[in-house]
Design a protein around this motif. Sequence first.
Motif, PDB file in Angstrom:
ATOM      1  N   UNK A 194      38.324  35.360  34.239  1.00 42.48           N
ATOM      2  CA  UNK A 194      37.962  36.758  33.871  1.00 42.48           C
ATOM      3  C   UNK A 194      37.705  37.411  32.285  1.00 42.48           C
ATOM      4  N   UNK A 195      38.296  36.654  31.718  1.00 43.11           N
ATOM      5  CA  UNK A 195      37.794  36.342  29.619  1.00 43.11           C
ATOM      6  C   UNK A 195      35.791  36.638  29.772  1.00 43.11           C
ATOM      7  N   UNK A 196      35.263  35.453  30.570  1.00 45.79           N
ATOM      8  CA  UNK A 196      33.831  35.721  30.525  1.00 45.79           C
ATOM      9  C   UNK A 196      33.833  37.045  31.487  1.00 45.79           C
ATOM     10  N   UNK A 197      34.305  38.120  32.165  1.00 46.15           N
ATOM     11  CA  UNK A 197      33.771  38.414  33.011  1.00 46.15           C
ATOM     12  C   UNK A 197      33.442  38.295  34.811  1.00 46.15           C
ATOM     13  N   UNK A 198      34.187  36.919  35.374  1.00 45.61           N
ATOM     14  CA  UNK A 198      33.983  36.504  36.605  1.00 45.61           C
ATOM     15  C   UNK A 198      35.354  36.807  37.100  1.00 45.61           C
ATOM     16  N   UNK A 223      57.969  46.717  35.166  1.00 44.68           N
ATOM     17  CA  UNK A 223      56.411  46.538  34.808  1.00 44.68           C
ATOM     18  C   UNK A 223      56.269  46.290  36.302  1.00 44.68           C
ATOM     19  N   UNK A 224      54.317  46.172  36.273  1.00 49.70           N
ATOM     20  CA  UNK A 224      53.987  46.064  37.474  1.00 49.70           C
ATOM     21  C   UNK A 224      54.262  44.690  38.484  1.00 49.70           C
ATOM     22  N   UNK A 225      54.555  44.434  39.729  1.00 48.33           N
ATOM     23  CA  UNK A 225      54.819  42.408  39.722  1.00 48.33           C
ATOM     24  C   UNK A 225      53.102  41.998  39.957  1.00 48.33           C
ATOM     25  N   UNK A 226      52.856  41.033  38.521  1.00 50.76           N
ATOM     26  CA  UNK A 226      51.581  40.663  38.812  1.00 50.76           C
ATOM     27  C   UNK A 226      52.115  39.360  38.598  1.00 50.76           C
ATOM     28  N   UNK A 227      53.141  38.834  39.068  1.00 53.60           N
ATOM     29  CA  UNK A 227      52.956  37.349  39.084  1.00 53.60           C
ATOM     30  C   UNK A 227      53.443  36.799  40.091  1.00 53.60           C
ATOM     31  N   UNK A 228      53.142  35.730  40.354  1.00 57.10           N
ATOM     32  CA  UNK A 228      53.967  34.966  41.724  1.00 57.10           C
ATOM     33  C   UNK A 228      54.080  33.483  41.042  1.00 57.10           C
ATOM     34  N   UNK A 229      54.997  33.209  41.943  1.00 59.88           N
ATOM     35  CA  UNK A 229      55.801  32.112  42.162  1.00 59.88           C
ATOM     36  C   UNK A 229      56.277  31.355  43.936  1.00 59.88           C
ATOM     37  N   UNK A 230      56.953  30.716  44.051  1.00 58.52           N
ATOM     38  CA  UNK A 230      57.038  29.944  45.326  1.00 58.52           C
ATOM     39  C   UNK A 230      58.383  30.270  45.228  1.00 58.52           C
ATOM     40  N   UNK A 246      43.309  45.059  30.463  1.00 58.66           N
ATOM     41  CA  UNK A 246      43.825  43.615  31.475  1.00 58.66           C
ATOM     42  C   UNK A 246      44.102  42.801  29.741  1.00 58.66           C
ATOM     43  N   UNK A 247      44.941  42.149  29.844  1.00 62.16           N
ATOM     44  CA  UNK A 247      45.081  41.466  28.323  1.00 62.16           C
ATOM     45  C   UNK A 247      43.841  39.759  29.386  1.00 62.16           C
ATOM     46  N   UNK A 248      44.309  39.219  30.546  1.00 62.61           N
ATOM     47  CA  UNK A 248      43.165  38.647  30.864  1.00 62.61           C
ATOM     48  C   UNK A 248      41.335  39.022  30.630  1.00 62.61           C
ATOM     49  N   UNK A 249      41.189  40.302  30.888  1.00 62.99           N
ATOM     50  CA  UNK A 249      40.050  39.992  30.126  1.00 62.99           C
ATOM     51  C   UNK A 249      39.757  40.169  28.968  1.00 62.99           C
ATOM     52  N   UNK A 250      40.853  41.378  27.410  1.00 62.06           N
ATOM     53  CA  UNK A 250      40.957  40.991  26.745  1.00 62.06           C
ATOM     54  C   UNK A 250      41.293  39.546  25.639  1.00 62.06           C
ATOM     55  N   UNK A 251      41.579  39.488  26.038  1.00 60.83           N
ATOM     56  CA  UNK A 251      42.602  37.568  25.904  1.00 60.83           C
ATOM     57  C   UNK A 251      42.718  37.030  25.853  1.00 60.83           C
ATOM     58  N   UNK A 308      43.294  33.111  21.898  1.00 58.26           N
ATOM     59  CA  UNK A 308      42.467  33.152  21.182  1.00 58.26           C
ATOM     60  C   UNK A 308      41.568  31.977  20.391  1.00 58.26           C
ATOM     61  N   UNK A 309      41.699  32.211  19.147  1.00 55.48           N
ATOM     62  CA  UNK A 309      41.577  31.075  18.291  1.00 55.48           C
ATOM     63  C   UNK A 309      42.454  30.281  17.463  1.00 55.48           C
ATOM     64  N   UNK A 310      44.171  30.556  18.159  1.00 53.16           N
ATOM     65  CA  UNK A 310      45.178  29.626  17.697  1.00 53.16           C
ATOM     66  C   UNK A 310      45.248  28.922  18.912  1.00 53.16           C
TER      67      UNK A 310
END
Length: 269
Positions: free
Chosen positions: A43-47, A105-112, A199-204, A220-222
């Motif tokens: 997603x960071x690369x637009x995929x 917040x929205x339900x944006x995580x999956x667990x089992x 989205x943090x997955x798009x921007x970070x 990022x770079x850290x």
Amino acid sequence: MSFDLDAYLTRIGFDGERVPTRATLDAIAAHHTATIPFENLDPFRGVVNRLDLESLQAKLVHGGRGGYCFEHGLLLQAALRDLGFTVTGLAARVLWGSPDLDAIPARTHMLLVVDLDDERRVIDTGFGGMTLTGTLRLERDTTQETPLEPFRLVDLHGDWAMQARVGDEWRTTYRFDLHPQHPIDYEPTNWYLCTWPESKFVTTLMAARATADRRFALAGRRLTVHRLGGATEKRTIADADEFRTVLTRDFLIDADRIAGLDEAFDRLP
């Protein structure tokens, strides 16, 4: 497409008994998190991440890659079912880093959650820098040891809240209920997280991997390395060549098979 259990177990380096027991479940959690990293390079690369089983196996099992929670969770769910476990997918609201534990917040995580003969256990290999490296008994208010930090589950307004002990502090990772989710339920959120401009997955850019004695985290770079019972190291990645080295060495990502990494690195603040 059928699930290739042999290929998955080879990928994570598991050669134990293929029986649906607590010991097997804990071993799968440890092996999976040590070998398949959390990362959002696509997603960071637009995929957009694809969640069908064929794509998950091509990327995470055969492609030398990791993924984020939906990819980890759906792949792991398929593996556990092939091993004979009864597994239910759940959805969670992420609270990590939030000062407001009453936030919704929205339900944006999956667990089992896995049903064994005498108990139910939570397994989650896709929560980035604080992912579980073991499993937790679905029981409130009990401190439970894992190969790394202690965790516990507590009540939060009728929901379950997962907490990790970081130093001397209990920090909440997310809240969830036990309403079952099906693979299609994750698709709209997956699309949203991969395409929404904020989205943090798009921007970070993020990556994480956990072994028996340390956690690797890239933001990022850290680069940060937390050692169990020891010092924490932090440093800044200097250039694209070092970026590729870090992805390969610390996160076991086959960087040579990913297009556009130099451009991705140049976008990092």
